[in-house]
Design a protein around this motif. Structure first.
Motif, PDB file in Angstrom:
ATOM      1  N   SER A  25       0.703  -1.459  -0.199  1.00 21.67           N
ATOM      2  CA  SER A  25      -0.293  -0.258   0.267  1.00 21.67           C
ATOM      3  C   SER A  25       0.964   1.187  -0.284  1.00 21.67           C
ATOM      4  O   SER A  25       0.620   2.064  -0.747  1.00 21.67           O
ATOM      5  N   ASP A  26       2.051   1.385   0.859  1.00 27.50           N
ATOM      6  CA  ASP A  26       2.161   2.479   0.559  1.00 27.50           C
ATOM      7  C   ASP A  26       3.743   2.907  -0.684  1.00 27.50           C
ATOM      8  O   ASP A  26       3.301   4.412  -0.673  1.00 27.50           O
ATOM      9  N   ILE A  27       3.481   2.072  -2.109  1.00 25.12           N
ATOM     10  CA  ILE A  27       3.373   2.031  -3.483  1.00 25.12           C
ATOM     11  C   ILE A  27       2.375   2.911  -3.693  1.00 25.12           C
ATOM     12  O   ILE A  27       2.508   4.087  -4.662  1.00 25.12           O
ATOM     13  N   LYS A  56      -1.001   7.676   6.377  1.00 22.89           N
ATOM     14  CA  LYS A  56      -1.320   6.368   5.859  1.00 22.89           C
ATOM     15  C   LYS A  56      -0.383   4.534   5.752  1.00 22.89           C
ATOM     16  O   LYS A  56      -0.478   4.196   5.232  1.00 22.89           O
ATOM     17  N   LYS A  57       0.831   5.031   6.383  1.00 21.35           N
ATOM     18  CA  LYS A  57       2.497   4.391   5.831  1.00 21.35           C
ATOM     19  C   LYS A  57       1.731   3.182   6.920  1.00 21.35           C
ATOM     20  O   LYS A  57       1.329   3.113   8.094  1.00 21.35           O
ATOM     21  N   THR A  58       2.608   2.031   5.824  1.00 24.79           N
ATOM     22  CA  THR A  58       2.672   1.241   6.931  1.00 24.79           C
ATOM     23  C   THR A  58       3.543   0.875   7.864  1.00 24.79           C
ATOM     24  O   THR A  58       4.667   2.390   8.465  1.00 24.79           O
ATOM     25  N   ASN A  59       3.200   0.071   8.946  1.00 26.12           N
ATOM     26  CA  ASN A  59       4.226  -0.072  10.023  1.00 26.12           C
ATOM     27  C   ASN A  59       5.725  -0.123   9.965  1.00 26.12           C
ATOM     28  O   ASN A  59       6.814   0.669  10.466  1.00 26.12           O
ATOM     29  N   GLY A  60       6.132  -0.695   8.576  1.00 25.12           N
ATOM     30  CA  GLY A  60       7.008  -0.952   8.200  1.00 25.12           C
ATOM     31  C   GLY A  60       7.817   0.446   7.542  1.00 25.12           C
ATOM     32  O   GLY A  60       8.657  -0.102   7.320  1.00 25.12           O
ATOM     33  N   LEU A  61       7.054   0.778   6.542  1.00 23.57           N
ATOM     34  CA  LEU A  61       7.711   2.192   6.654  1.00 23.57           C
ATOM     35  C   LEU A  61       7.825   2.939   7.269  1.00 23.57           C
ATOM     36  O   LEU A  61       8.370   3.617   7.415  1.00 23.57           O
ATOM     37  N   ILE A 122       6.866  -8.562   5.035  1.00 23.05           N
ATOM     38  CA  ILE A 122       7.396  -7.957   3.604  1.00 23.05           C
ATOM     39  C   ILE A 122       6.400  -6.405   3.678  1.00 23.05           C
ATOM     40  O   ILE A 122       6.117  -7.152   2.744  1.00 23.05           O
ATOM     41  N   TYR A 123       7.425  -5.738   3.539  1.00 24.29           N
ATOM     42  CA  TYR A 123       6.952  -4.517   3.490  1.00 24.29           C
ATOM     43  C   TYR A 123       7.562  -4.132   1.898  1.00 24.29           C
ATOM     44  O   TYR A 123       9.156  -2.987   2.201  1.00 24.29           O
ATOM     45  N   TYR A 124       6.876  -3.776   1.378  1.00 26.96           N
ATOM     46  CA  TYR A 124       7.539  -2.743  -0.619  1.00 26.96           C
ATOM     47  C   TYR A 124       6.789  -1.924  -0.123  1.00 26.96           C
ATOM     48  O   TYR A 124       5.621  -1.462  -0.501  1.00 26.96           O
ATOM     49  N   THR A 125       7.824  -0.876  -0.135  1.00 24.93           N
ATOM     50  CA  THR A 125       7.899   0.773   0.193  1.00 24.93           C
ATOM     51  C   THR A 125       8.362   1.268  -1.009  1.00 24.93           C
ATOM     52  O   THR A 125       9.582   0.921  -1.332  1.00 24.93           O
ATOM     53  N   ILE A 126       8.340   3.050  -0.975  1.00 24.81           N
ATOM     54  CA  ILE A 126       9.271   3.526  -1.664  1.00 24.81           C
ATOM     55  C   ILE A 126       9.729   4.874  -0.375  1.00 24.81           C
ATOM     56  O   ILE A 126       8.950   5.241   0.054  1.00 24.81           O
ATOM     57  N   LEU A 140      10.838  -7.924   6.774  1.00 23.25           N
ATOM     58  CA  LEU A 140      11.652  -7.202   5.296  1.00 23.25           C
ATOM     59  C   LEU A 140      10.957  -5.974   5.287  1.00 23.25           C
ATOM     60  O   LEU A 140      10.205  -5.780   4.467  1.00 23.25           O
ATOM     61  N   LEU A 141      12.368  -5.297   5.318  1.00 18.20           N
ATOM     62  CA  LEU A 141      11.844  -4.187   4.817  1.00 18.20           C
ATOM     63  C   LEU A 141      12.136  -3.188   3.464  1.00 18.20           C
ATOM     64  O   LEU A 141      14.095  -2.823   3.563  1.00 18.20           O
ATOM     65  N   LEU A 142      12.066  -2.928   2.281  1.00 16.70           N
ATOM     66  CA  LEU A 142      12.541  -2.506   0.533  1.00 16.70           C
ATOM     67  C   LEU A 142      12.479  -1.735   0.406  1.00 16.70           C
ATOM     68  O   LEU A 142      11.128  -1.185   0.105  1.00 16.70           O
ATOM     69  N   GLY A 143      13.143  -0.576   0.106  1.00 11.22           N
ATOM     70  CA  GLY A 143      13.345   0.165  -0.678  1.00 11.22           C
ATOM     71  C   GLY A 143      13.034   0.271  -2.480  1.00 11.22           C
ATOM     72  O   GLY A 143      14.346   0.411  -2.918  1.00 11.22           O
ATOM     73  N   ILE A 144      12.215  -0.372  -3.073  1.00  8.52           N
ATOM     74  CA  ILE A 144      11.722  -0.562  -4.576  1.00  8.52           C
ATOM     75  C   ILE A 144      12.678   0.137  -4.903  1.00  8.52           C
ATOM     76  O   ILE A 144      12.572   0.812  -6.262  1.00  8.52           O
TER      77      ILE A 144
END
Length: 430
Positions: A25-27, A56-61, A122-126, A140-144
């Motif tokens: 959702s962060d993306i 609105k950011k996730t806990n991961g972001l 797994i958090y896909y973030t920007i 796992l926190l990924l800045g794609i």
């Protein structure tokens, strides 16, 4: 029978609740705010980032931002500074259901091969180009934005050379491989004792990703490593017990064929797996290896049969140390001298071996006021004599600095034999 059925239901529910969750959702929210920012005046942009994205950011972001220390101002800066980059990257950041299904299937297979109770997500973030990813406990926190670029991604707006090169060998189709690779890291022990240890730590994640995705791991370092197998093996053998990580990892700025440590670790792990009878137990051996134990890592290497001959670690270490360059002398005076001419304008440092042009020099603990250097002039034709230009020296004053092993390497690639070599002197009275 009813009790058995109830137990099975409970276990199924427990396993389901322990399954990894994937968040994207962060993306979506990033691109919503990105589009909105293009339509408003400057004084409204921060408010939009806060309301449409960060609230609105996730806990991961949220964890990613805290760990890597970036925030609202950083987002606004990179959005406004790199419009061509963002527009060229956009399509690659969209993670469709097919990719998520592939990742979930691989995660389920990983749990069969390596039973675990991790509830990490797994958090896909920007992010803001600060990091391609990290872990937060089991998450796992990924800045794609640093992962999914390819040869069509526009990087001309970047001033930083490393950012310009970050997509030199990547493409968006590797997202699944990178995700599983990084997720395996959440189970591994911290640290790595030497180049061999780090190679297995990184390369084993590539191999486990290959196993769980049921697809050959593809990368430029594996392609090059296969084609130049014996040369890579020979070069690696010389340095595997050293701390010379820069020759094998994260070296795209200095090598045409970077990250070959990943390749060697991948091959070692694959051979270890192929030479083991109990395939389920062997995955546990690979992931649970103690990377801070040289003896455990060496035993793993021997069982893999990567090298045909038995490895003599002490002999290899001794040969490596012998090849490391040393500082022989300061031409103008002995190191530590107490009566150096304050009118001196240059000093010359002699090395035991021909050196690469880049030499690392740092202030000492005495600070900037005791740093005597004005400029690094460079090496002579033999590459063994380094000329340093001095500031106007004061009389009766102590000066010092360090030559470090960070980038100070011989032409053959061996780092300086000392982590820090202190140069110190005191000027005489005029």
């Amino acid at each position: 029978m009813k009790n058995i059925l109830l137990i099975l239901i409970i276990l199924t529910f427990f396993n389901f609740t322990k399954a990894q969750k994937v968040y994207t959702s962060d993306i979506n929210n990033f691109w919503i705010v990105y589009d909105s920012i293009q339509k408003v005046e400057n004084n409204s942009k921060k408010e939009l980032i806060e309301n449409l994205f960060l609230n609105k950011k996730t806990n991961g972001l949220n964890a990613f931002m805290e760990i890597k220390k970036f925030g609202e101002d950083d987002y606004l800066a990179v959005i406004e500074k790199y419009p061509k980059f963002w527009n060229s990257l956009r399509a690659n950041t969209l993670i469709d259901d097919k990719k998520i299904r592939t990742i979930n299937k691989a995660l389920k297979k990983l749990k069969k091969l390596y039973p675990h109770n991790s509830d990490g997500s797994i958090y896909y973030t920007i992010g803001t180009l600060k990091s391609g990813g990290t872990t937060n406990q089991h998450d796992l926190l990924l800045g794609i934005e640093k992962i999914v670029g390819d040869k069509n991604t526009i990087v001309s707006e970047f001033e930083n050379e490393n950012l310009k090169k970050m997509f030199q060998f990547t493409n968006s189709s590797k997202l699944e491989q990178i995700t599983i690779h990084e997720f395996v890291h959440t189970f591994q022990k911290e640290g790595e004792v030497n180049v061999l240890s780090k190679s297995i730590k990184e390369g084993s994640c590539d191999f486990v990703a290959e196993l769980t995705l049921n697809k050959k791991f593809s990368s430029q370092y594996i392609d090059y490593g296969i084609k130049n197998y014996e040369k890579v093996k020979s070069d690696f053998k010389k340095e595997m017990f050293s701390q010379n990580f820069g020759n094998w990892f994260y070296n795209s700025d200095s090598s045409d064929n970077p990250d070959l440590g990943y390749f060697v670790g991948y091959i070692i792990s694959k051979k270890y797996y192929e030479n083991s009878k109990d395939k389920k137990e062997v995955v546990k051996d690979i992931i649970d290896l103690d990377f801070n134990s040289e003896s455990a890592v060496l035993q793993f290497l021997e069982k893999s049969k990567y090298f045909e001959e038995k490895i003599n670690a002490e002999l290899i270490k001794s040969a490596y140390k012998e090849n490391q360059p040393k500082i022989i002398r300061i031409v103008e005076f002995e190191n530590g001298s107490k009566n150096v001419n304050p009118d001196l304008k240059q000093i010359h440092i002699e090395f035991s071996k021909p050196m690469r042009d880049k030499i690392s020099i740092n202030f000492s603990k005495s600070g900037k006021e005791h740093f005597p250097l004005k400029n690094i002039v460079g090496l002579d034709q033999t590459k063994t004599i380094l000329t340093l230009e001095l500031n106007d020296l004061k009389s009766d004053t102590e000066y010092d600095f360090y030559i470090t092993d960070r980038a100070t390497k011989s032409v053959e690639g061996y780092p300086l034999g000392e982590q820090e070599h202190k140069i110190s002197f005191k000027t005489g009275k005029r």
